[in-house]
Design a protein around this motif. Structure first.
Motif, PDB file in Angstrom:
ATOM      1  N   GLU A  94      56.832  24.986  31.440  1.00  0.00           N
ATOM      2  CA  GLU A  94      55.459  24.713  31.153  1.00  0.00           C
ATOM      3  C   GLU A  94      54.827  25.009  32.387  1.00  0.00           C
ATOM      4  OE1 GLU A  94      52.641  21.176  29.297  1.00  0.00           O
ATOM      5  OE2 GLU A  94      54.750  20.979  29.802  1.00  0.00           O
TER       6      GLU A  94
ATOM      7  N   GLU B 103      54.300  28.790  33.041  1.00  0.00           N
ATOM      8  CA  GLU B 103      53.489  29.633  31.753  1.00  0.00           C
ATOM      9  C   GLU B 103      52.068  29.330  31.807  1.00  0.00           C
ATOM     10  OE1 GLU B 103      53.781  28.703  27.037  1.00  0.00           O
ATOM     11  OE2 GLU B 103      55.848  28.968  27.759  1.00  0.00           O
ATOM     12  N   THR B 104      51.709  27.873  32.352  1.00  0.00           N
ATOM     13  CA  THR B 104      50.574  27.489  32.494  1.00  0.00           C
ATOM     14  C   THR B 104      49.728  28.286  33.506  1.00  0.00           C
ATOM     15  OG1 THR B 104      50.726  25.283  31.191  1.00  0.00           O
ATOM     16  CG2 THR B 104      49.007  25.526  32.741  1.00  0.00           C
ATOM     17  N   GLY B 105      50.523  28.337  34.675  1.00  0.00           N
ATOM     18  CA  GLY B 105      50.103  28.994  35.838  1.00  0.00           C
ATOM     19  C   GLY B 105      49.657  30.362  35.669  1.00  0.00           C
TER      20      GLY B 105
ATOM     21  N   LYS C 138      48.831  31.776  32.642  1.00  0.00           N
ATOM     22  CA  LYS C 138      47.697  31.733  31.692  1.00  0.00           C
ATOM     23  C   LYS C 138      46.530  31.173  32.479  1.00  0.00           C
ATOM     24  CE  LYS C 138      50.512  31.516  27.494  1.00  0.00           C
ATOM     25  NZ  LYS C 138      50.822  30.302  26.323  1.00  0.00           N
ATOM     26  N   LYS C 139      46.468  30.335  32.944  1.00  0.00           N
ATOM     27  CA  LYS C 139      45.158  29.638  33.515  1.00  0.00           C
ATOM     28  C   LYS C 139      45.093  29.817  35.009  1.00  0.00           C
ATOM     29  CE  LYS C 139      45.096  26.067  29.865  1.00  0.00           C
ATOM     30  NZ  LYS C 139      44.928  24.540  29.812  1.00  0.00           N
ATOM     31  N   GLY C 140      45.881  30.066  35.660  1.00  0.00           N
ATOM     32  CA  GLY C 140      45.870  30.406  37.054  1.00  0.00           C
ATOM     33  C   GLY C 140      46.551  29.416  37.919  1.00  0.00           C
TER      34      GLY C 140
ATOM     35  N   HIS D 174      44.526  26.304  38.694  1.00  0.00           N
ATOM     36  CA  HIS D 174      43.828  25.495  37.599  1.00  0.00           C
ATOM     37  C   HIS D 174      44.146  23.975  37.482  1.00  0.00           C
ATOM     38  CE1 HIS D 174      42.824  23.946  33.421  1.00  0.00           C
ATOM     39  NE2 HIS D 174      41.853  24.867  33.401  1.00  0.00           N
ATOM     40  N   SER D 175      43.348  23.017  37.019  1.00  0.00           N
ATOM     41  CA  SER D 175      43.769  21.685  37.292  1.00  0.00           C
ATOM     42  C   SER D 175      44.942  21.253  36.673  1.00  0.00           C
ATOM     43  CB  SER D 175      42.459  20.773  36.905  1.00  0.00           C
ATOM     44  OG  SER D 175      42.210  20.888  35.646  1.00  0.00           O
ATOM     45  N   HIS D 176      45.154  21.498  35.238  1.00  0.00           N
ATOM     46  CA  HIS D 176      46.411  21.514  34.435  1.00  0.00           C
ATOM     47  C   HIS D 176      47.776  22.090  35.132  1.00  0.00           C
ATOM     48  CE1 HIS D 176      48.860  21.814  30.802  1.00  0.00           C
ATOM     49  NE2 HIS D 176      48.622  20.469  30.942  1.00  0.00           N
ATOM     50  N   THR D 177      47.361  23.060  35.730  1.00  0.00           N
ATOM     51  CA  THR D 177      48.701  23.740  36.413  1.00  0.00           C
ATOM     52  C   THR D 177      49.141  22.703  37.653  1.00  0.00           C
ATOM     53  OG1 THR D 177      47.930  25.803  36.154  1.00  0.00           O
ATOM     54  CG2 THR D 177      49.604  25.395  37.640  1.00  0.00           C
TER      55      THR D 177
END
Length: 55
Positions: A23, A26-28, A30-32, A35-38
């Motif tokens: 995850e 994948e998040t990295g 897609k969002k960079g 990014h705070s979620h990454t």
């Protein structure tokens, strides 16, 4: 399977590590990676791995 001090990690924990790592990547992608979620996912993975190493 990750080996820690010659011991195998519980398969449930290994599954959590693999899921979180996938995850995170994948998040990295897609969002960079900044990014705070990454970053949040990276911190969760760090905590999980640290808990395994401390055992």
């Amino acid at each position: 399977m990750i080996l820690v001090q010659e011991q195998r990690i519980d398969s449930k924990i290994q599954t959590q590590i693999d899921k979180l790592r996938n995850e995170l990547v994948e998040t990295g992608l897609k969002k960079g990676f900044t990014h705070s979620h990454t970053i949040q996912l990276s911190q969760q993975l760090d905590k999980l791995l640290n808990n395994v190493l401390i055992r």
